[in-house]
Scaffold this active site. Sequence first.
Site, PDB file in Angstrom:
ATOM      1  N   CYS B 167       0.817  -1.226   0.000  1.00  0.00           N
ATOM      2  CA  CYS B 167       0.000   0.000   0.000  1.00  0.00           C
ATOM      3  C   CYS B 167       0.844   1.266   0.000  1.00  0.00           C
ATOM      4  CB  CYS B 167      -0.925  -0.022   1.203  1.00  0.00           C
ATOM      5  SG  CYS B 167      -1.786  -1.593   1.331  1.00  0.00           S
ATOM      6  N   HIS B 309      -3.535   7.607   5.471  1.00  0.00           N
ATOM      7  CA  HIS B 309      -3.670   6.263   4.906  1.00  0.00           C
ATOM      8  C   HIS B 309      -5.075   5.768   5.250  1.00  0.00           C
ATOM      9  CE1 HIS B 309      -2.502   2.578   3.105  1.00  0.00           C
ATOM     10  NE2 HIS B 309      -2.637   1.876   4.210  1.00  0.00           N
ATOM     11  N   HIS B 346      -9.944   1.210  -0.716  1.00  0.00           N
ATOM     12  CA  HIS B 346      -8.481   1.129  -0.639  1.00  0.00           C
ATOM     13  C   HIS B 346      -7.953   0.429  -1.883  1.00  0.00           C
ATOM     14  CE1 HIS B 346      -4.492   0.722   0.539  1.00  0.00           C
ATOM     15  NE2 HIS B 346      -4.589  -0.059   1.604  1.00  0.00           N
TER      16      HIS B 346
END
Lengths: 86, 423
Positions: B167, B309, B346
């Site tokens: 990520c 995030h 995400h």
Amino acid sequence: MTRQEILDELKKVLAPYTADKEALAKVDENTDLIKDLKINSANLVDIIIDAESKYNIEIDYDSADRMTNVGSCIDVISEKMGQGQV
Amino acid sequence: MSKRVVVTGLGVVAPNGVGVPDFLNSIQNGVSGIRFVPLYEELKFSCQVAGVPLFDWEELRNYISEVSFYGLKARGIGYGLRAALDAWTDAGNEIGSEQTDWDTGIIFGNSIADTDAMKNVISRVDNKEVKKLGSRVVEQAMNSGVTSYISGRLGLGNKVVTNSAACATGTQAILMGYEYIKHGYAKRMLVGSTEHVDTYVFGAFDSMRVLSRKFNDQPERASRPMSDTAGGFVPGSGSAALVLEDLDFALARGAKIYAEVLGGSTNSGGQRGGGSMTAPAPEGVVRCIEDAVKLSGIEPSQIDLISGHLTATLADKFEIQNWCKALNRSGNEFPYVNSLKSMIGHSLSAAGSIESVAAILQIQHGFVHPNINLEDPNPEITNIIGNNCLPTTIVQTDVNIVAKANFGFGDVNSCLIFSKFNN
């Protein structure tokens, strides 16, 4: 199938692999796949796979190596179709 | 001598907008791109919603040659091509130059090659039909596939790198491109990342029990970062790209400038001190943010907005704690913080680049995008930062400096500092 019939069908097989539609329209037996049609050499294998499926034939490695211009493609295809020389 | 680095082009393929104008409109208005996926219900996934770009595959014909389009199946490559080539033309460049551009390179990231494409390989091989695979599989299965398609289309001749850090991939790609230009190795770097979360990768995350599962009947409410009812993340797909440019080079060619990259940092907590394969060590996160601030030559007090995030898991509150510690700011002194994931989910490797495009648009247009689905903020978060820091509707305000961070599996952190451009 006559050589002309195979050539007409072969043009459809080659079409997705060349950006040069003018050259494709003018193909004859002497047309070189890489030099004249600007086909990426890596795509020759895809053309062989597509031809195998279109004509329901199997093209071995040695025969595939001969398929550099339109005339030799027609030779190999007609040979594998069991027609011998046409 | 170190160079200043500016952003001169943007491109985006996001679940809530394909192309910058659509995406901008969506993030200003809190438009969700999360949709119900009937196949996931059929496959008995716990999470049956996903961030899916409304992407017209046929439009790729306007981006690549007919020969290249024929046989292209990997969606991640398609998304990446679209985002990167849009960014390239947005920066005022032509596509399809006959010359190699030795001054421009690319760093483009992704997590995993397209397993939908690999499924074809596996079934052909297992069926003893390997001869039918053809020439176009390897180029789409290799991790550098997306980078190679883009660099080939544009004739890029400087560094051509594919990066992968889960990520953190997207922010890391931007950071590396920034560093190459800063140190004078390249005049321009096309940077970004792409992700197609296919059925098999989605399934693997589903099995980890880290995905949202309680809002399958209300897809737009399913991604809920920082909320009390956050119950896991929603996977998303997409891509984004930025053209980074040596300031002098950009000024000389009269390029429009969106923002400046002031600096950034990437590190790892070493999977020690609370860090693991799947969780970031707090000390690593804090150091990463502190280093990014220091290397950018700013004070923590100058940060107007944090683009977090913040995936909608238990980690959200730890992330906010880490930001508080790194910036030494809390309560109402804390900057605005938002999570684009509330709208798009995400998108793993693509998250950092899509969120960076959002960060730059907020600087350019002077707004803070809303956090949607935050009607019930987690008290463990509002205990340490003020409610005012968590906008649920758009805030029109000058945004001068944004801190953008992502934290990835493998305990890899990456943080960027973007600023309004002031010459």
